[in-house]
Design a protein around this motif. Structure first.
Motif, PDB file in Angstrom:
ATOM      1  N   HIS A  59      57.301  22.734  45.260  1.00 39.55           N
ATOM      2  CA  HIS A  59      56.710  21.738  45.687  1.00 39.55           C
ATOM      3  C   HIS A  59      56.912  20.112  45.586  1.00 39.55           C
ATOM      4  N   THR A  83      50.543  20.139  40.809  1.00 40.45           N
ATOM      5  CA  THR A  83      50.529  21.831  40.920  1.00 40.45           C
ATOM      6  C   THR A  83      51.102  21.990  39.925  1.00 40.45           C
ATOM      7  N   GLN A  92      58.435  31.080  47.481  1.00 36.44           N
ATOM      8  CA  GLN A  92      57.276  30.830  48.203  1.00 36.44           C
ATOM      9  C   GLN A  92      57.277  28.859  48.842  1.00 36.44           C
ATOM     10  N   PHE A 116      48.051  22.517  44.025  1.00 38.33           N
ATOM     11  CA  PHE A 116      48.226  24.056  44.235  1.00 38.33           C
ATOM     12  C   PHE A 116      48.411  24.863  42.755  1.00 38.33           C
ATOM     13  N   GLY A 120      49.333  30.346  43.647  1.00 38.22           N
ATOM     14  CA  GLY A 120      50.215  31.203  44.555  1.00 38.22           C
ATOM     15  C   GLY A 120      49.041  30.615  45.726  1.00 38.22           C
ATOM     16  N   SER A 121      48.911  29.443  45.680  1.00 37.87           N
ATOM     17  CA  SER A 121      47.447  29.080  45.838  1.00 37.87           C
ATOM     18  C   SER A 121      47.353  27.423  46.168  1.00 37.87           C
ATOM     19  N   TYR A 122      46.142  27.526  46.835  1.00 40.09           N
ATOM     20  CA  TYR A 122      46.286  25.546  46.967  1.00 40.09           C
ATOM     21  C   TYR A 122      44.683  25.058  47.291  1.00 40.09           C
ATOM     22  N   VAL A 179      52.539  22.795  53.491  1.00 38.90           N
ATOM     23  CA  VAL A 179      51.705  22.521  53.320  1.00 38.90           C
ATOM     24  C   VAL A 179      52.277  20.426  53.303  1.00 38.90           C
ATOM     25  N   VAL A 206      54.492  27.540  51.518  1.00 37.37           N
ATOM     26  CA  VAL A 206      53.912  27.420  51.479  1.00 37.37           C
ATOM     27  C   VAL A 206      53.767  25.959  51.312  1.00 37.37           C
TER      28      VAL A 206
END
Length: 161
Positions: free
Chosen positions: A83, A76, A57, A155, A158-160, A64, A60
Protein backbone atom coordinates in the motif's frame (compact mmCIF):
# COMPACT_ATOMS: atom_id res chain seq x y z
CA UNK A 1 -14.06 9.27 -44.06
CA UNK A 2 -16.04 9.18 -40.82
CA UNK A 3 -15.64 5.37 -40.71
CA UNK A 4 -11.86 5.80 -40.85
CA UNK A 5 -11.99 8.32 -38.01
CA UNK A 6 -14.12 5.95 -35.92
CA UNK A 7 -11.70 3.06 -36.52
CA UNK A 8 -8.71 5.26 -35.65
CA UNK A 9 -10.46 6.51 -32.50
CA UNK A 10 -11.26 2.92 -31.54
CA UNK A 11 -7.64 1.87 -32.12
CA UNK A 12 -6.41 4.82 -30.05
CA UNK A 13 -8.74 3.82 -27.24
CA UNK A 14 -7.50 0.23 -27.35
CA UNK A 15 -3.88 1.38 -27.35
CA UNK A 16 -4.51 3.60 -24.33
CA UNK A 17 -6.20 0.73 -22.50
CA UNK A 18 -3.35 -1.62 -23.39
CA UNK A 19 -0.80 0.91 -22.16
CA UNK A 20 -2.76 1.43 -18.95
CA UNK A 21 -3.00 -2.32 -18.29
CA UNK A 22 0.71 -2.69 -19.02
CA UNK A 23 1.43 0.09 -16.52
CA UNK A 24 -0.69 -1.63 -13.85
CA UNK A 25 0.97 -4.98 -14.50
CA UNK A 26 4.46 -3.45 -14.37
CA UNK A 27 3.62 -1.76 -11.08
CA UNK A 28 2.28 -5.03 -9.71
CA UNK A 29 5.46 -6.85 -10.74
CA UNK A 30 7.60 -4.08 -9.24
CA UNK A 31 5.77 -4.43 -5.92
CA UNK A 32 6.18 -8.22 -5.96
CA UNK A 33 9.88 -7.95 -6.82
CA UNK A 34 10.40 -5.33 -4.10
CA UNK A 35 8.72 -7.50 -1.45
CA UNK A 36 10.61 -10.61 -2.50
CA UNK A 37 13.92 -8.73 -2.48
CA UNK A 38 13.24 -7.31 0.99
CA UNK A 39 12.15 -10.74 2.23
CA UNK A 40 15.39 -12.21 0.94
CA UNK A 41 17.42 -9.51 2.67
CA UNK A 42 15.46 -10.02 5.89
CA UNK A 43 17.01 -13.46 6.22
CA UNK A 44 20.41 -11.78 6.76
CA UNK A 45 19.04 -10.64 10.15
CA UNK A 46 20.31 -7.09 9.76
CA UNK A 47 16.88 -5.49 9.65
CA UNK A 48 15.98 -4.04 13.01
CA UNK A 49 12.27 -4.76 13.03
CA UNK A 50 9.84 -7.66 12.82
CA UNK A 51 8.59 -7.51 9.26
CA UNK A 52 5.25 -8.53 7.79
CA UNK A 53 5.31 -8.97 4.04
CA UNK A 54 2.24 -8.73 1.82
CA UNK A 55 3.38 -10.97 -1.01
CA UNK A 56 0.34 -11.97 -3.06
CA UNK A 57 -1.67 -8.88 -2.11
CA UNK A 58 -0.15 -6.55 -4.70
CA UNK A 59 -3.15 -6.38 -7.03
CA UNK A 60 -5.48 -4.84 -4.44
CA UNK A 61 -2.89 -2.18 -3.56
CA UNK A 62 -2.19 -1.32 -7.20
CA UNK A 63 -5.84 -1.30 -8.25
CA UNK A 64 -7.05 0.87 -5.39
CA UNK A 65 -4.11 3.29 -5.24
CA UNK A 66 -4.06 3.77 -9.02
CA UNK A 67 -7.60 5.15 -8.79
CA UNK A 68 -6.65 7.68 -6.08
CA UNK A 69 -5.36 11.20 -6.49
CA UNK A 70 -2.47 12.70 -4.56
CA UNK A 71 -4.97 14.45 -2.26
CA UNK A 72 -6.72 11.19 -1.37
CA UNK A 73 -5.49 9.47 1.78
CA UNK A 74 -4.71 5.88 2.74
CA UNK A 75 -4.67 4.17 6.14
CA UNK A 76 -3.67 0.54 6.49
CA UNK A 77 -2.60 -2.39 8.65
CA UNK A 78 0.64 -4.24 9.43
CA UNK A 79 1.08 -5.76 5.95
CA UNK A 80 1.48 -2.30 4.52
CA UNK A 81 4.51 -2.31 2.20
CA UNK A 82 2.44 -2.75 -0.97
CA UNK A 83 0.00 0.00 0.00
CA UNK A 84 2.85 2.34 0.92
CA UNK A 85 4.68 1.79 -2.37
CA UNK A 86 1.52 1.78 -4.52
CA UNK A 87 0.50 5.17 -3.07
CA UNK A 88 3.88 6.60 -4.03
CA UNK A 89 6.07 5.89 -1.02
CA UNK A 90 9.81 5.60 -1.59
CA UNK A 91 11.37 2.14 -1.79
CA UNK A 92 14.62 3.61 -0.45
CA UNK A 93 12.80 5.07 2.57
CA UNK A 94 10.97 1.77 3.14
CA UNK A 95 14.22 -0.21 3.10
CA UNK A 96 15.89 2.40 5.32
CA UNK A 97 13.02 2.09 7.78
CA UNK A 98 13.39 -1.68 7.92
CA UNK A 99 17.08 -1.28 8.67
CA UNK A 100 16.32 1.28 11.40
CA UNK A 101 18.03 4.14 9.57
CA UNK A 102 17.11 7.77 10.08
CA UNK A 103 16.58 8.07 6.32
CA UNK A 104 13.53 5.82 6.75
CA UNK A 105 10.01 7.10 6.20
CA UNK A 106 9.46 7.15 9.98
CA UNK A 107 13.04 8.15 10.80
CA UNK A 108 13.95 4.52 11.58
CA UNK A 109 11.64 4.39 14.59
CA UNK A 110 8.44 2.91 13.18
CA UNK A 111 9.73 -0.30 11.68
CA UNK A 112 7.78 -2.36 9.19
CA UNK A 113 4.31 -1.65 10.56
CA UNK A 114 4.38 2.10 11.19
CA UNK A 115 5.10 3.60 7.78
CA UNK A 116 4.12 7.06 6.63
CA UNK A 117 4.41 9.16 3.48
CA UNK A 118 2.06 12.03 4.15
CA UNK A 119 3.27 13.99 1.12
CA UNK A 120 1.97 11.09 -0.99
CA UNK A 121 -1.30 10.72 0.93
CA UNK A 122 -0.17 7.61 2.82
CA UNK A 123 -1.09 8.75 6.31
CA UNK A 124 -0.19 5.81 8.55
CA UNK A 125 -0.12 2.07 8.99
CA UNK A 126 -0.78 0.33 12.27
CA UNK A 127 0.00 -3.03 13.81
CA UNK A 128 -3.51 -3.28 15.25
CA UNK A 129 -5.96 -4.67 12.71
CA UNK A 130 -8.90 -2.37 11.96
CA UNK A 131 -7.55 0.36 14.25
CA UNK A 132 -7.37 2.80 11.37
CA UNK A 133 -11.01 2.36 10.31
CA UNK A 134 -12.38 5.07 12.65
CA UNK A 135 -9.47 7.39 11.79
CA UNK A 136 -10.07 6.97 8.05
CA UNK A 137 -13.78 7.53 8.67
CA UNK A 138 -12.91 10.77 10.46
CA UNK A 139 -10.80 11.89 7.49
CA UNK A 140 -13.68 11.13 5.13
CA UNK A 141 -16.07 13.10 7.35
CA UNK A 142 -13.63 16.03 7.47
CA UNK A 143 -13.37 15.99 3.66
CA UNK A 144 -17.16 16.04 3.39
CA UNK A 145 -17.58 18.80 5.97
CA UNK A 146 -14.90 20.90 4.26
CA UNK A 147 -16.50 20.32 0.86
CA UNK A 148 -13.33 18.70 -0.50
CA UNK A 149 -13.70 16.06 -3.22
CA UNK A 150 -11.15 13.70 -1.63
CA UNK A 151 -11.35 10.04 -0.67
CA UNK A 152 -10.13 8.27 2.47
CA UNK A 153 -9.29 4.59 1.97
CA UNK A 154 -8.74 2.11 4.76
CA UNK A 155 -7.19 -1.25 3.99
CA UNK A 156 -7.74 -3.83 6.70
CA UNK A 157 -6.26 -7.30 6.45
CA UNK A 158 -7.05 -8.46 2.91
CA UNK A 159 -9.78 -5.90 2.26
CA UNK A 160 -10.49 -2.19 2.14
CA UNK A 161 -13.22 0.35 2.95
Amino acid sequence: MSEVLEVNASQDSLLKKRDHFRHLYQKLLWLRHSEETLAGLYKDQEMRTPTHFGTGQEAVAVGVCEALSLNDVVYTHHRCHNHYLAKGGSLFKLASELYGREAGCSKGRGGSVHLTAREQGFIISSAILAQTIPVATGSALAFKMDGKPHVAVCFFWGSYL
